[in-house]
Scaffold this motif. Structure first.
Motif, PDB file in Angstrom:
ATOM      1  N   PRO A   1       5.494  12.089  46.354  1.00  0.00           N
ATOM      2  CA  PRO A   1       4.590  11.038  45.676  1.00  0.00           C
ATOM      3  C   PRO A   1       3.425  10.608  46.602  1.00  0.00           C
ATOM      4  N   THR A   2       2.171  11.121  46.257  1.00  0.00           N
ATOM      5  CA  THR A   2       0.956  10.824  46.623  1.00  0.00           C
ATOM      6  C   THR A   2       0.732   9.460  47.238  1.00  0.00           C
ATOM      7  N   ALA A   3       0.662   8.461  46.146  1.00  0.00           N
ATOM      8  CA  ALA A   3       0.493   7.062  46.187  1.00  0.00           C
ATOM      9  C   ALA A   3       1.360   6.093  46.724  1.00  0.00           C
ATOM     10  N   LEU A   4       2.505   6.564  46.755  1.00  0.00           N
ATOM     11  CA  LEU A   4       3.566   5.614  47.200  1.00  0.00           C
ATOM     12  C   LEU A   4       3.268   4.682  48.288  1.00  0.00           C
ATOM     13  N   ALA A   5       3.081   5.391  49.582  1.00  0.00           N
ATOM     14  CA  ALA A   5       2.573   4.540  50.739  1.00  0.00           C
ATOM     15  C   ALA A   5       1.339   3.374  50.322  1.00  0.00           C
ATOM     16  N   PRO A   6       0.284   3.965  49.934  1.00  0.00           N
ATOM     17  CA  PRO A   6      -0.904   3.091  49.894  1.00  0.00           C
ATOM     18  C   PRO A   6      -0.712   1.945  48.514  1.00  0.00           C
ATOM     19  N   MET A   7       0.426   2.429  47.435  1.00  0.00           N
ATOM     20  CA  MET A   7       0.333   1.478  46.450  1.00  0.00           C
ATOM     21  C   MET A   7       1.569   0.239  47.082  1.00  0.00           C
ATOM     22  N   LEU A   8       2.505   0.622  47.913  1.00  0.00           N
ATOM     23  CA  LEU A   8       3.261  -0.450  48.562  1.00  0.00           C
ATOM     24  C   LEU A   8       2.559  -1.252  49.521  1.00  0.00           C
ATOM     25  N   VAL A   9       1.920  -0.627  50.380  1.00  0.00           N
ATOM     26  CA  VAL A   9       1.072  -1.417  51.402  1.00  0.00           C
ATOM     27  C   VAL A   9       0.203  -2.461  50.610  1.00  0.00           C
ATOM     28  N   ARG A  10      -0.567  -1.906  49.604  1.00  0.00           N
ATOM     29  CA  ARG A  10      -1.669  -2.739  48.880  1.00  0.00           C
ATOM     30  C   ARG A  10      -1.032  -4.098  48.395  1.00  0.00           C
ATOM     31  N   SER A  11       0.241  -3.577  47.510  1.00  0.00           N
ATOM     32  CA  SER A  11       1.017  -4.741  46.841  1.00  0.00           C
ATOM     33  C   SER A  11       1.615  -5.823  47.818  1.00  0.00           C
ATOM     34  N   LEU A  12       1.993  -5.165  49.093  1.00  0.00           N
ATOM     35  CA  LEU A  12       2.700  -6.203  50.202  1.00  0.00           C
ATOM     36  C   LEU A  12       1.519  -6.692  50.936  1.00  0.00           C
TER      37      LEU A  12
ATOM     38  N   GLN B   1       1.496   2.123  34.658  1.00  0.00           N
ATOM     39  CA  GLN B   1       0.093   2.725  34.070  1.00  0.00           C
ATOM     40  C   GLN B   1      -0.650   3.086  35.171  1.00  0.00           C
ATOM     41  N   THR B   2      -0.527   2.458  36.381  1.00  0.00           N
ATOM     42  CA  THR B   2      -1.374   3.105  37.524  1.00  0.00           C
ATOM     43  C   THR B   2      -0.631   4.484  38.076  1.00  0.00           C
ATOM     44  N   SER B   3       0.478   4.715  38.031  1.00  0.00           N
ATOM     45  CA  SER B   3       1.404   6.046  38.182  1.00  0.00           C
ATOM     46  C   SER B   3       0.506   7.170  37.340  1.00  0.00           C
ATOM     47  N   MET B   4       0.369   6.675  36.348  1.00  0.00           N
ATOM     48  CA  MET B   4      -0.120   7.752  35.214  1.00  0.00           C
ATOM     49  C   MET B   4      -1.718   8.159  35.605  1.00  0.00           C
ATOM     50  N   THR B   5      -2.311   7.220  36.049  1.00  0.00           N
ATOM     51  CA  THR B   5      -3.721   7.503  36.504  1.00  0.00           C
ATOM     52  C   THR B   5      -3.697   8.557  37.625  1.00  0.00           C
ATOM     53  N   VAL B   6      -2.602   8.049  38.600  1.00  0.00           N
ATOM     54  CA  VAL B   6      -2.439   9.040  39.809  1.00  0.00           C
ATOM     55  C   VAL B   6      -2.036  10.320  39.480  1.00  0.00           C
ATOM     56  N   ALA B   7      -1.105  10.152  38.446  1.00  0.00           N
ATOM     57  CA  ALA B   7      -0.822  11.718  38.022  1.00  0.00           C
ATOM     58  C   ALA B   7      -1.863  12.550  37.448  1.00  0.00           C
ATOM     59  N   GLY B   8      -2.728  11.852  36.826  1.00  0.00           N
ATOM     60  CA  GLY B   8      -3.855  12.301  36.346  1.00  0.00           C
ATOM     61  C   GLY B   8      -4.868  13.071  37.391  1.00  0.00           C
ATOM     62  N   VAL B   9      -5.257  12.142  38.337  1.00  0.00           N
ATOM     63  CA  VAL B   9      -5.866  12.859  39.548  1.00  0.00           C
ATOM     64  C   VAL B   9      -5.339  13.981  40.217  1.00  0.00           C
TER      65      VAL B   9
ATOM     66  N   GLY C   1       2.639  11.785  40.423  1.00  0.00           N
ATOM     67  CA  GLY C   1       2.197  10.560  40.385  1.00  0.00           C
ATOM     68  C   GLY C   1       3.217   9.527  39.723  1.00  0.00           C
ATOM     69  N   LEU C   2       4.151   9.998  38.689  1.00  0.00           N
ATOM     70  CA  LEU C   2       5.001   9.032  38.153  1.00  0.00           C
ATOM     71  C   LEU C   2       6.083   8.747  39.424  1.00  0.00           C
ATOM     72  N   LEU C   3       6.325   9.364  40.363  1.00  0.00           N
ATOM     73  CA  LEU C   3       7.341   9.111  41.491  1.00  0.00           C
ATOM     74  C   LEU C   3       6.798   7.974  42.433  1.00  0.00           C
ATOM     75  N   SER C   4       5.379   8.082  42.451  1.00  0.00           N
ATOM     76  CA  SER C   4       4.596   6.867  43.249  1.00  0.00           C
ATOM     77  C   SER C   4       4.800   5.583  42.416  1.00  0.00           C
ATOM     78  N   GLY C   5       4.624   5.467  41.403  1.00  0.00           N
ATOM     79  CA  GLY C   5       5.091   4.308  40.695  1.00  0.00           C
ATOM     80  C   GLY C   5       6.258   3.724  40.555  1.00  0.00           C
ATOM     81  N   ALA C   6       7.191   4.782  40.271  1.00  0.00           N
ATOM     82  CA  ALA C   6       8.503   4.474  40.315  1.00  0.00           C
ATOM     83  C   ALA C   6       9.423   4.030  41.555  1.00  0.00           C
ATOM     84  N   LEU C   7       8.948   4.714  42.554  1.00  0.00           N
ATOM     85  CA  LEU C   7       9.336   4.310  43.806  1.00  0.00           C
ATOM     86  C   LEU C   7       8.799   2.902  44.305  1.00  0.00           C
ATOM     87  N   THR C   8       7.640   2.888  43.911  1.00  0.00           N
ATOM     88  CA  THR C   8       6.856   1.449  44.452  1.00  0.00           C
ATOM     89  C   THR C   8       7.505   0.328  43.931  1.00  0.00           C
TER      90      THR C   8
END
Length: 701
Positions: A340-351, A410-418, A450-457
């Motif tokens: 999951p490419t965006a998991l770590a950045p999304m978690l840290v950005r949210s927290l 929705q963000t994870s869908m964008t990540v999946a597209g990238v 991408g989907l895992l990034s959002g779901a795991l976040t």
């Protein structure tokens, strides 16, 4: 968990605790990554079959092969020879000099009447220099006697014949190995010359052979220069990364063994360079995190929580990569693209915030390059590094403004597209031909990542929020839901307080946004800031409606205790419901240590000896900008609401008065709210209040 960390911090101190956190994280990273940077070693014995197919793990120069190629090139260089016409002339001149010496001695003997023996001795003396010159020539006494007894015409003819032959033969190139042939040729010419008397023939042959010498000599300097140039023109022979060294079952001969030894791939060889390199890499990562934490302008508790979150997310990401890496050998495709490419950045950005999220995006991408590197990559598996970096940054920028958990999907869908776009780039740039099944896998892997990034976040956010006492935007949105039990409690038990809280929330939100503070935190904090009033709602004026004021029948001390206690009561109630620390702090600090003026002056009017400290809130003073602004908005809203006919001028006066009073009372001393920001807050509060309490047209009956 957060309380445990706080106990540890209190034992060792804030700075020491942070350094320990960094050191422990560094050690864990080292242990997790050390196996990935160690080159693979093989237990190989010479002249035994290889148990594995072995390829070079790096590109190195092969000095033995390089030297062999250079020696071959040097051996192919043709020696450089230089032809000299002067050599022939010089040899002819020497031969001429021999005959001239003979004629001179003959001339001297005519006047002095020297005997033949004396003439021979005189001629020997003259020709002695020829014995040591070049190959040297020694004339016997008989040969000299023969020459001395010959007449001048005969000597002249013999001389001319020999010198002519010498010049003719020496006009051609003669190397050292060709001298003997040339000497034989001149001897043949002399012997076939009938003009030479028989008694002089042997001496003439001796002189003729002496006159022949090499005239094309080796130029050692130029030859060596060409050899050096030929050697330098040979590029070093290299064993290339990924080059096949030995196949499984092939006999390991001396050459294969030598190459494996050169590459350092034998079990009896060890190198500390990768270990030192890993230490430097981890040190650089930890230094960046330390600098980011130390430069963040906020209180120590937030910096500590940020450090712990970043380190834990970092370690968990690395562990996830290693788990994928362990099973990747069982697949023919690169399953690292499932990470999951965006998991770590999304978690840290949210927290925490965006700056920490950018840092963790680069750190996780860099470590991924090390973890997922194949045996023949140089340092990093660059396609994986870039894949995770692009996906992480995409998730980081798209998540901005995401205030609901559905936004994360929705963000994870964008990540999946990238991810899919990057995967297309990767597949198009590689030279390999992929089948339909492989293309399908890589497309699904990118989308799944991408989907895992959002779901795991979404799944991990509550854990981090509860473990470290953090609060995300999504958590704040959930707390602002009117169906929350505590908000229902405020609405049903203290409706006046609820309405007041909503009004204060609107004011505080607008003011916070104007200076770059967290408006959402201020809004939600306002909803709960007066929850302590639910214990004795009737003692607060906004809840008395048409009822009599109970304070009229109470002594000032009792009223004081009831009013001052609502802050601590609210904090305890929020703690009981495990509300975030930021909300509890707002409830506890929004009055700071302000003076309860009404009951203080009432007690003084009653003639009682009172201390001002007894009529002040327990505090502490506001520690954050958001809390300080809530304190201003709370007082301002109550004051303006109590005005009968508020105008813009009156509102401005009362807002300025309240801010000035709190500033002089030192209520903002413990937060980093500047005078410039206070001026902005004042302006925004006035504008918002004018919008709320604007004049209305009086409609006729």
């Amino acid at each position: 968990m957060n309380s445990w960390f706080k106990k540890m911090q209190s034992l060792v101190g804030y700075r020491t605790f942070n350094y320990l956190t960094i050191v422990i994280t560094a050690l864990l990273l080292f242990l997790l990554l050390i196996n990935g940077v160690r080159p693979e070693k093989y237990d190989i014995q010479q002249f035994n079959p290889s148990k594995d197919t072995i390829r070079s793990i790096k590109t190195v120069e092969d000095p033995v092969k390089t030297e062999e190629e250079r020696e071959r090139a040097a051996s192919e260089v043709t020696s450089v020879y230089q032809f000299s016409e002067e050599v022939g002339e010089n040899r002819a001149a020497i031969v001429t000099s021999v005959f001239e010496y003979v004629m001179e001695v003959q001339g001297e003997s005519e006047g002095e009447r020297f005997t033949i023996e004396e003439q021979v001795d005189m001629l020997k003396e003259d020709l002695r220099v020829l014995e040591t010159e070049g190959e040297g020539i020694r004339f016997s006494d008989d040969a000299l006697t023969t020459l001395l007894n010959a007449d001048s015409d005969t000597l002249t003819n013999v001389r001319d014949s020999i010198t002519t032959s010498i010049r003719d033969i020496m006009s051609k190139q003669i190397r050292s190995e060709q001298v003997a042939t040339a000497k034989n040729e001149i001897e043949k010419r002399i012997r076939s010359n009938s003009a030479i008397p028989a008694n002089i023939l042997q001496t003439a042959v001796l002189i003729g052979r002496y006159g022949i010498n090499e005239n094309e000599m080796l130029n050692e300097e130029l030859t060596q220069a060409r050899i050096a140039q030929a050697r330098e023109s040979i590029e070093p022979t290299r064993i290339l990364q990924g080059q096949l060294i030995v196949q499984e079952g092939q006999i390991v001969d001396r050459e294969v063994y030598r190459q494996l030894k050169l590459l350092g791939m034998l079990t009896n060889q060890s190198s500390l360079k990768p270990i030192f390199g890993l230490i430097l890499f981890i040190s650089l990562c930890m230094w960046l995190v330390h600098m980011q934490v130390s430069k963040w302008r906020t209180d120590k508790d937030e910096r500590q929580s940020a450090l712990l979150v970043v380190m834990l997310v970092f370690i968990l990401s690395v562990i996830g990569m290693i788990l994928i890496s362990l099973v990747s050998g069982n697949f023919e495709v690169t399953i690292a693209f499932l990470f999951p490419t965006a998991l770590a950045p999304m978690l840290v950005r949210s927290l925490i915030n965006e700056r920490f999220a950018i840092l963790i995006a680069f750190l996780t991408a860099s470590v991924a390059g090390i973890v997922f590197q194949e045996g023949y990559s140089v340092v990093l598996q660059m396609e994986i590094t870039l894949y995770i970096l692009f996906g992480g940054l995409a998730g980081l920028y798209v998540i901005q403004g995401a205030e609901k958990r559905s936004h994360l999907l929705q963000t994870s869908m964008t990540v999946a597209g990238v991810n899919v776009v990057f995967m297309a780039f990767y597949l198009l740039m590689t030279q390999s031909d992929y089948g339909v099944s492989e293309l399908l896998f890589y497309g699904i892997a990118a989308f799944t990542s991408g989907l895992l990034s959002g779901a795991l976040t979404i799944g991990l956010l509550p854990f981090f929020e509860s473990a470290f006492g953090l609060i995300s935007a999504m958590k704040l949105i959930e707390l602002s839901n009117p169906n929350h039990p505590l908000l229902k409690k405020i609405l049903t038990e203290t409706p006046g307080t609820y309405h007041h809280s909503v009004m204060v929330a609107n004011l505080a939100d607008a003011a916070c946004e104007s200076i770059g503070a967290d408006g959402l935190l201020a809004r939600v904090g306002c909803y709960y800031h007066d929850i302590g009033k639910t214990k004795r709602p009737g003692f607060f004026i906004e809840n008395q409606m048409s009822h009599a004021n109970p304070h009229d029948s109470l002594p000032p001390e009792t009223s004081r205790d009831i009013i001052l206690a609502h802050g601590s009561h609210g904090a305890k109630l929020l703690q009981k419901h495990k509300m975030p620390k930021e909300i509890i702090d707002i409830a506890q600090q929004h009055h700071g240590t302000t003076l309860l003026k009404y009951f203080y002056h009432k007690a003084k009017e009653d003639g009682k000896l009172v201390k001002e400290e007894e009529y002040r809130y327990a505090g502490p003073k506001p520690q954050k900008k958001e809390t300080a602004i809530i304190a201003i908005a709370d007082s301002v809203e109550a004051a303006v609401r109590s005005m009968k006919q508020p105008t813009a001028e009156k509102i401005k006066e009362i807002v300025q008065s309240i801010i000035k009073d709190k500033l002089h009372d030192g209520q903002f001393d413990e937060c980093d709210l500047t005078l410039k920001e206070l001026k902005t807050v004042e302006r925004v509060l006035c504008e918002t209040l004018n919008g709320i309490f604007h004049s209305r047209i009086e409609y006729p009956q």
